[in-house]
Design a protein around this motif. Sequence first.
Motif, PDB file in Angstrom:
ATOM      1  N   LYS A  47       0.749  -1.136  -0.031  1.00  0.00           N
ATOM      2  CA  LYS A  47       0.102  -0.014   0.163  1.00  0.00           C
ATOM      3  C   LYS A  47       0.742   1.235   0.211  1.00  0.00           C
ATOM      4  CE  LYS A  47      -3.930  -0.062   2.194  1.00  0.00           C
ATOM      5  NZ  LYS A  47      -5.140  -0.118   3.370  1.00  0.00           N
ATOM      6  N   TRP A  48       2.091   1.192   0.697  1.00  0.00           N
ATOM      7  CA  TRP A  48       2.790   2.560   1.058  1.00  0.00           C
ATOM      8  C   TRP A  48       3.308   2.598  -0.587  1.00  0.00           C
ATOM      9  CZ3 TRP A  48       8.493   1.733   1.615  1.00  0.00           C
ATOM     10  CH2 TRP A  48       9.181   3.045   1.557  1.00  0.00           C
ATOM     11  N   LEU A  49       4.067   1.478  -0.920  1.00  0.00           N
ATOM     12  CA  LEU A  49       4.776   1.753  -2.288  1.00  0.00           C
ATOM     13  C   LEU A  49       3.774   2.125  -3.463  1.00  0.00           C
ATOM     14  CD1 LEU A  49       6.930  -1.598  -2.391  1.00  0.00           C
ATOM     15  CD2 LEU A  49       7.727   0.732  -2.278  1.00  0.00           C
ATOM     16  N   PHE A  50       2.574   1.772  -3.453  1.00  0.00           N
ATOM     17  CA  PHE A  50       1.586   2.009  -4.379  1.00  0.00           C
ATOM     18  C   PHE A  50       1.196   3.733  -4.307  1.00  0.00           C
ATOM     19  CE2 PHE A  50      -2.869   2.440  -6.090  1.00  0.00           C
ATOM     20  CZ  PHE A  50      -2.363   1.879  -7.543  1.00  0.00           C
ATOM     21  N   ALA A  51       1.326   3.967  -2.906  1.00  0.00           N
ATOM     22  CA  ALA A  51       1.003   5.437  -2.860  1.00  0.00           C
ATOM     23  C   ALA A  51       2.296   6.153  -3.060  1.00  0.00           C
ATOM     24  CB  ALA A  51       0.778   5.806  -1.274  1.00  0.00           C
ATOM     25  N   GLN A 106       7.830   7.738  -7.461  1.00  0.00           N
ATOM     26  CA  GLN A 106       8.830   8.543  -6.870  1.00  0.00           C
ATOM     27  C   GLN A 106      10.207   7.802  -7.054  1.00  0.00           C
ATOM     28  OE1 GLN A 106       8.034  10.172  -3.261  1.00  0.00           O
ATOM     29  NE2 GLN A 106      10.236  11.202  -3.019  1.00  0.00           N
ATOM     30  N   TYR A 107      10.140   6.309  -6.667  1.00  0.00           N
ATOM     31  CA  TYR A 107      11.368   5.813  -6.711  1.00  0.00           C
ATOM     32  C   TYR A 107      11.107   4.568  -7.561  1.00  0.00           C
ATOM     33  CZ  TYR A 107      13.438   7.768  -2.509  1.00  0.00           C
ATOM     34  OH  TYR A 107      14.235   8.783  -1.768  1.00  0.00           O
ATOM     35  N   ILE A 108      10.306   4.119  -8.010  1.00  0.00           N
ATOM     36  CA  ILE A 108      10.235   2.906  -9.007  1.00  0.00           C
ATOM     37  C   ILE A 108       8.757   3.170  -9.769  1.00  0.00           C
ATOM     38  CG2 ILE A 108       9.959   0.580  -9.017  1.00  0.00           C
ATOM     39  CD1 ILE A 108      10.780   0.243  -6.026  1.00  0.00           C
ATOM     40  N   ASP A 109       8.972   3.086 -11.092  1.00  0.00           N
ATOM     41  CA  ASP A 109       7.909   3.167 -12.035  1.00  0.00           C
ATOM     42  C   ASP A 109       6.942   1.913 -11.866  1.00  0.00           C
ATOM     43  OD1 ASP A 109       5.968   4.006 -13.717  1.00  0.00           O
ATOM     44  OD2 ASP A 109       7.289   3.706 -15.506  1.00  0.00           O
ATOM     45  N   PHE A 110       5.887   2.028 -11.243  1.00  0.00           N
ATOM     46  CA  PHE A 110       4.748   1.032 -10.950  1.00  0.00           C
ATOM     47  C   PHE A 110       3.609   1.306 -11.807  1.00  0.00           C
ATOM     48  CE2 PHE A 110       6.670   0.252  -6.908  1.00  0.00           C
ATOM     49  CZ  PHE A 110       7.289  -0.950  -7.211  1.00  0.00           C
ATOM     50  N   SER A 111       3.878   2.102 -13.198  1.00  0.00           N
ATOM     51  CA  SER A 111       2.962   2.740 -13.738  1.00  0.00           C
ATOM     52  C   SER A 111       1.887   1.654 -14.491  1.00  0.00           C
ATOM     53  CB  SER A 111       3.400   3.710 -14.989  1.00  0.00           C
ATOM     54  OG  SER A 111       4.135   3.061 -15.871  1.00  0.00           O
ATOM     55  N   ASP A 112       2.480   0.527 -14.628  1.00  0.00           N
ATOM     56  CA  ASP A 112       1.501  -0.666 -15.190  1.00  0.00           C
ATOM     57  C   ASP A 112       0.698  -1.460 -14.201  1.00  0.00           C
ATOM     58  OD1 ASP A 112       3.940  -1.589 -14.393  1.00  0.00           O
ATOM     59  OD2 ASP A 112       3.908  -3.382 -15.505  1.00  0.00           O
ATOM     60  N   ILE A 113       0.926  -1.127 -12.890  1.00  0.00           N
ATOM     61  CA  ILE A 113       0.408  -1.734 -11.744  1.00  0.00           C
ATOM     62  C   ILE A 113      -0.934  -0.946 -11.421  1.00  0.00           C
ATOM     63  CG2 ILE A 113       0.606  -2.494  -9.329  1.00  0.00           C
ATOM     64  CD1 ILE A 113       2.422  -4.102 -11.273  1.00  0.00           C
ATOM     65  N   SER A 157      -3.272  -1.693  -8.652  1.00  0.00           N
ATOM     66  CA  SER A 157      -3.698  -1.703  -7.382  1.00  0.00           C
ATOM     67  C   SER A 157      -2.761  -2.151  -6.612  1.00  0.00           C
ATOM     68  CB  SER A 157      -4.710  -2.394  -7.357  1.00  0.00           C
ATOM     69  OG  SER A 157      -4.422  -3.990  -7.401  1.00  0.00           O
ATOM     70  N   TRP A 158      -2.757  -1.705  -5.174  1.00  0.00           N
ATOM     71  CA  TRP A 158      -1.783  -2.306  -4.257  1.00  0.00           C
ATOM     72  C   TRP A 158      -1.666  -3.670  -4.240  1.00  0.00           C
ATOM     73  CZ3 TRP A 158      -2.600  -5.083  -0.131  1.00  0.00           C
ATOM     74  CH2 TRP A 158      -4.024  -4.802   0.474  1.00  0.00           C
ATOM     75  N   GLN A 159      -2.839  -4.394  -4.299  1.00  0.00           N
ATOM     76  CA  GLN A 159      -3.047  -5.778  -4.262  1.00  0.00           C
ATOM     77  C   GLN A 159      -2.193  -6.435  -5.358  1.00  0.00           C
ATOM     78  OE1 GLN A 159      -5.515  -3.706  -4.355  1.00  0.00           O
ATOM     79  NE2 GLN A 159      -6.896  -4.319  -2.727  1.00  0.00           N
ATOM     80  N   SER A 160      -2.192  -5.943  -6.625  1.00  0.00           N
ATOM     81  CA  SER A 160      -1.355  -6.438  -7.922  1.00  0.00           C
ATOM     82  C   SER A 160       0.124  -6.019  -7.567  1.00  0.00           C
ATOM     83  CB  SER A 160      -1.527  -5.748  -9.279  1.00  0.00           C
ATOM     84  OG  SER A 160      -3.037  -5.941  -9.222  1.00  0.00           O
ATOM     85  N   LEU A 161       0.412  -4.955  -6.980  1.00  0.00           N
ATOM     86  CA  LEU A 161       1.958  -4.683  -6.594  1.00  0.00           C
ATOM     87  C   LEU A 161       2.317  -5.645  -5.672  1.00  0.00           C
ATOM     88  CD1 LEU A 161       3.379  -1.269  -5.835  1.00  0.00           C
ATOM     89  CD2 LEU A 161       4.174  -3.296  -4.747  1.00  0.00           C
ATOM     90  N   ARG A 162       1.621  -6.096  -4.515  1.00  0.00           N
ATOM     91  CA  ARG A 162       1.849  -6.996  -3.596  1.00  0.00           C
ATOM     92  C   ARG A 162       2.040  -8.305  -4.131  1.00  0.00           C
ATOM     93  NH1 ARG A 162      -2.932  -8.116  -0.330  1.00  0.00           N
ATOM     94  NH2 ARG A 162      -3.356  -9.322  -2.284  1.00  0.00           N
ATOM     95  N   LEU A 197      12.706 -10.535  -7.686  1.00  0.00           N
ATOM     96  CA  LEU A 197      14.008 -10.180  -8.344  1.00  0.00           C
ATOM     97  C   LEU A 197      13.701  -9.159  -9.418  1.00  0.00           C
ATOM     98  CD1 LEU A 197      17.005 -11.200  -8.609  1.00  0.00           C
ATOM     99  CD2 LEU A 197      16.227 -12.746 -10.302  1.00  0.00           C
ATOM    100  N   GLY A 198      14.299  -8.074  -9.503  1.00  0.00           N
ATOM    101  CA  GLY A 198      14.012  -7.107 -10.403  1.00  0.00           C
ATOM    102  C   GLY A 198      13.047  -5.872  -9.930  1.00  0.00           C
ATOM    103  N   SER A 199      12.502  -6.232  -8.691  1.00  0.00           N
ATOM    104  CA  SER A 199      11.580  -5.435  -8.078  1.00  0.00           C
ATOM    105  C   SER A 199      11.874  -4.242  -7.561  1.00  0.00           C
ATOM    106  CB  SER A 199      10.573  -6.053  -7.221  1.00  0.00           C
ATOM    107  OG  SER A 199      11.458  -6.338  -5.854  1.00  0.00           O
TER     108      SER A 199
END
Length: 179
Positions: A61-65, A69-76, A78-83, A90-92
Amino acid sequence: MTHEVGFGDSQAAIRVYVKNRPNLIQFHQLDRLVALNKQAIEQINAEAGNGWRKVFNVYAKWLFALRPQYIDFSDIRSWQSLRDDVLLTLGSKTALLFSKPDFTMPALHVIAGRQYAKELAEDDSVGINLIWLDDEFAIDTHKNLVVCPYFDYRQLSNIKIDRLCTLIKDMEAGRCEPL
């Protein structure tokens, strides 16, 4: 350089430090950094208790919010998908560490838990100089380090996740001052 022990990517741009590891036999003797996958996280959740589910959920949830800033999660989406699909793989560019912080690694360093942060601050080998902003958050701008509440819903609530994101942005802009 210290020897990192925990879960995630050795090239992590975000390194979170917690005091305890999951109380599972396969992790008692863990002496290195290991990448996880969805099945490993599900196994830890099932066998190590609800506390670890909260750690993984709050971390995601924190990373998604915080993104991008640090990592491009533009294709993610929801925080659930990120988790489920990215966190600690590896590579995250993410890590959850049980070893002392290694500030030679260029990263955002986060100590989860006030008491653990105070213990590390008393250890001269760690070399941190915390400036407490309030009862729960502290920084060491020279180490690119933030201390926040432990990754648990009650301790690091959604409001405090927002505060943590703002604090990181302010720290990087040189705008952090004690309250």
